[in-house]
Design an enzyme around this catalytic site. Structure first.
Site, PDB file in Angstrom:
ATOM      1  N   CYS A 123       0.832  -1.197   0.000  1.00 50.04           N
ATOM      2  CA  CYS A 123       0.000   0.000   0.000  1.00 50.04           C
ATOM      3  C   CYS A 123       0.863   1.242   0.000  1.00 50.04           C
ATOM      4  O   CYS A 123       2.070   1.195   0.193  1.00 50.04           O
ATOM      5  CB  CYS A 123      -0.913   0.016   1.226  1.00 50.04           C
ATOM      6  N   GLY A 150      -0.571   1.092  -5.184  1.00 56.24           N
ATOM      7  CA  GLY A 150      -1.881   0.482  -5.027  1.00 56.24           C
ATOM      8  C   GLY A 150      -2.883   1.065  -5.989  1.00 56.24           C
ATOM      9  O   GLY A 150      -3.030   2.286  -6.073  1.00 56.24           O
ATOM     10  N   ASN A 224       0.545   0.170   5.973  1.00 58.67           N
ATOM     11  CA  ASN A 224       1.255  -0.480   4.875  1.00 58.67           C
ATOM     12  C   ASN A 224       2.087  -1.599   5.462  1.00 58.67           C
ATOM     13  O   ASN A 224       2.919  -1.370   6.342  1.00 58.67           O
ATOM     14  CB  ASN A 224       2.156   0.518   4.144  1.00 58.67           C
ATOM     15  N   GLY A 225       1.865  -2.819   4.995  1.00 57.77           N
ATOM     16  CA  GLY A 225       2.592  -3.974   5.492  1.00 57.77           C
ATOM     17  C   GLY A 225       1.660  -5.149   5.689  1.00 57.77           C
ATOM     18  O   GLY A 225       0.580  -5.216   5.097  1.00 57.77           O
ATOM     19  N   TYR A 392      11.471  -3.334  -7.181  1.00 57.23           N
ATOM     20  CA  TYR A 392      10.207  -3.310  -7.907  1.00 57.23           C
ATOM     21  C   TYR A 392       9.199  -2.308  -7.369  1.00 57.23           C
ATOM     22  O   TYR A 392       8.508  -1.641  -8.143  1.00 57.23           O
ATOM     23  CB  TYR A 392       9.572  -4.707  -7.873  1.00 57.23           C
ATOM     24  N   ASP A 498      14.584  -7.381 -17.301  1.00 54.41           N
ATOM     25  CA  ASP A 498      13.423  -7.148 -16.461  1.00 54.41           C
ATOM     26  C   ASP A 498      13.889  -6.967 -15.025  1.00 54.41           C
ATOM     27  O   ASP A 498      14.932  -7.497 -14.627  1.00 54.41           O
ATOM     28  CB  ASP A 498      12.432  -8.300 -16.549  1.00 54.41           C
TER      29      ASP A 498
END
Length: 647
Positions: A123, A150, A224-225, A392, A498
């Site tokens: 998040c 998100g 967040n987590g 990422y 990538d």
């Protein structure tokens, strides 16, 4: 024969309850039949337990619980009333209240703990304090900068410290808050906002954040987590070991976290009254610090949180390992400093804040209603950030834990280039898979002296396939998301870069697209090591069987993806890259690559339980909108217009 405990609770209008607890010996078949008859054939039997409810008029109800036990006979001595003990001395009134509540909630029969699967979420969170004016527009702009974290739902709550204005709904930020009248109604000089991404089976708008409890004080929280001991915490909250036998409306671990914190604030308040005799109205801030310290001893997992607490202010705290990021920003004004706290500092620039520092692991920051910043280290810090953030999750223009994400990705490119050179592949061009792999691909091309080309064109109106909730949607989305250019690939030996290869679904289709565009050979390089283990700290990597690397060698993975060659970054180079940019960090959490979970409570049994409970259902590796209840519109506003909730 089996033992059955039958509990009949008949609440009356006075608030008291008549309890009849009867141990009886019956056969399993008789038990099942009796339960069905008592419930008028409306029984749900799961395993060895059944529960039936019989309605008996509008003013009273009868709840009958039947539970099949083991072959060991039950005795009356095994039946106990709910405990009224706690970590502090309760008054007689509180004891009576808890006793009556425990009776109403059928606490006499202890149920077996069910390890309900929790869907982790990656998040984005942001909170802003201003001296004057409304924060709604700046929260909106900040959320747009965190949209990459998100895309499932967005929520916001603002306050003038008298009332809270809340709105949350499924959708992108620009869609959820598109109604100008809604934004105009979100008044207040302080607020918090949240974006969430979906996981399998958890896209309900009810689970969108923020969450709220009205007691104690009135607390909103965003998170967040992911907690890893949610089941244990939920059991405590639902039992007499919590202060008020708290009822939880959702399966969200964020709601559990909020209620654990609220429970500890209650306890701090009672200790104040019953031990030192302090004035609770003058000690609310201290209650939060005390509650945060106790909560951090109870909670396990990853959590970076923001909270609005009436009578206290804007509260921020981060777990002792600092697994998920949280950054503090400041803006100087004639009226004094204004504050912003967010998942990433990329949110600061557009709204005029400057980065100050990271919120430390185990730290709680409180910005009072008057704008004074208070900080306290409430748990021993052991900074071990998730290294997948840098690969990422985070934007390249962010700085997390003093590590510039862009520089980290360049460093990955340099280290990967050495391994590519050793392979001796005959390459004509380097091409990134947009967007996250660009910095690494640029560095690899520079180090190898091979032309860098953009041969894959991205449709920017299609979301990230990795965070889509359904495997079929991910697969359908790939070809809408990327288009291969024959003018770039025709007759060339191509090296695709990538940032990571997780399930392999997207990559296998990209390889096919590049071949169809005329490439002679297609090689692959991943800036990240093979993903072989779930990330249980807030990233949607539910089960080991989903990963393309699960149980396969590098050569076998290459064959599954349909490539002519494949190379991965090593875990050692990955960690070394982080150390080189911030030597103060002794350890990183690289659990999705090496299976070493920093919190120490994750084992094969935990992971197997997640898989057995259906994580990743319907997903395959390569080779193989809900809304909230409508609210009545105020005068002058159409019934279908968006409106915030007021508290």
């Amino acid at each position: 024969s089996s033992c059955c405990l039958r509990l009949i609770s008949v609440p009356f209008t006075s608030g008291f309850a008549l309890l009849l607890v009867c141990p009886i010996i019956v056969s399993r078949s008789t038990l099942d039949t009796s339960c069905k008859m008592l419930a008028n054939k409306q029984v749900s039997l799961q395993g060895r337990q059944g529960k039936a409810f019989v309605k008996a008029g509008s003013r009273r109800s009868v709840a009958i619980t039947c539970q099949a036990a083991t072959l060991r006979r039950c005795s009356p001595s095994a039946i106990t009333m709910p405990s009224t003990s706690s970590s502090f001395v309760n008054s007689a009134g509180l004891k009576l209240q808890m006793l009556r509540q425990g009776a109403r909630m059928n606490r006499s029969v202890k149920q077996t703990t069910a390890y309900k699967r929790m869907d982790p979420r990656m998040c984005g969170i942001i909170g802003i304090y201003k001296h004057d004016g409304n924060v709604n527009v700046e929260l909106y702009e900040g959320l747009l900068m965190l949209q990459h974290r998100g895309q499932d739902s967005a929520g916001m709550v603002t306050t003038d410290w008298e009332k809270f204005k809340e709105f949350k709904e499924n959708g992108l930020v620009k869609d959820v808050f598109a109604d100008q009248r809604l934004m105009d109604s979100m008044m207040g000089s302080c607020g918090i906002a949240h974006v969430r991404y979906p996981t399998a089976g958890s896209s309900s708008a009810q689970e969108a954040q923020p969450f709220f409890v009205n007691s104690p004080l009135g607390i909103y929280l965003i998170h967040n987590g992911n907690l890893t001991n949610t089941a244990e915490m939920r059991e405590i909250l639902n039992s007499s070991r919590s202060f008020f036998n708290r009822h939880l409306r959702t399966d969200s671990d964020s709601e559990v976290l909020l209620n654990v914190l609220a429970d500890e604030v209650h306890r701090a308040h009672q200790r104040c009254l019953q031990t030192t005799g302090c004035d609770p109205n003058r000690n609310k801030t201290e209650f939060l610090f005390e509650a945060g310290a106790t909560a951090m001893r109870l909670l396990k997992g990853a959590y970076s949180c923001l909270s609005l607490v009436k009578g206290v202010g804007l509260v921020a705290f981060r777990d002792p390992f600092g697994i998920r990021p949280l950054v503090l920003g400041r803006r100087a004004t004639p009226n004094g400093d204004e504050w912003c706290i967010a998942s990433e500092d990329c949110a600061f620039g557009p709204i005029g804040f400057e980065r100050v520092r990271d919120v430390s692991p185990g730290e709680m920051i409180i910005i009072s209603q008057e704008g004074k910043l208070l900080s306290r280290q409430i748990a021993q810090p052991q900074l071990t950030p998730c290294i997948f953030e840098y690969i990422y999750l985070a934007r390249p223009d962010s700085v997390l834990n003093k590590i510039p994400v862009y520089n980290f990705q360049l460093g990955l490119g340099s280290r990967l280039a050495k391994g590519i050179r050793e392979r001796g592949w005959d390459l004509d061009l380097i091409c990134p898979v947009p967007d996250g792999s660009r910095p690494s691909a640029i560095q690899i091309a520079a180090d190898l002296g091979i032309p860098y080309r953009e041969g894959l064109v991205k449709n920017r109106y299609v979301g990230r396939t990795f965070i889509m909730p359904d495997q079929r949607l991910r697969e359908m989305s790939v070809r809408r998301k990327l288009n291969a250019m024959p003018v770039v690939f025709e007759g060339k030996n191509v090296l695709l870069i990538d940032d990571s290869i997780v399930r392999g679904t997207t990559m296998s289709q990209i390889v096919s697209m590049v071949r169809n565009a005329g490439a002679r050979k297609v090689y692959l390089a991943s800036s990240a090591p093979p993903v072989r283990y779930p990330n249980v700290y807030g990233v949607d990597m539910p089960t080991r069987k989903e990963f393309v690397a699960h149980g396969l060698t590098e050569q076998q993975i290459c064959e599954v993806l349909g490539a002519d060659g494949l190379i991965y970054q090593t875990v050692e180079d990955l960690i070394e890259c982080g150390h080189s940019l911030n030597p103060e960090i002794d350890h990183f959490d690289a659990s999705c690559f090496d299976g070493r979970y920093v919190t120490g409570d994750i084992d094969d049994e935990y992971l197997a339980r997640l898989e057995a409970q259906g994580r990743g259902a319907g997903r395959n590796r390569a080779g193989q909108k809900a809304s909230l209840l409508d609210q009545s519109a105020p005068a002058g506003m159409p019934s279908n217009a968006k409106q915030p909730a007021s508290v």
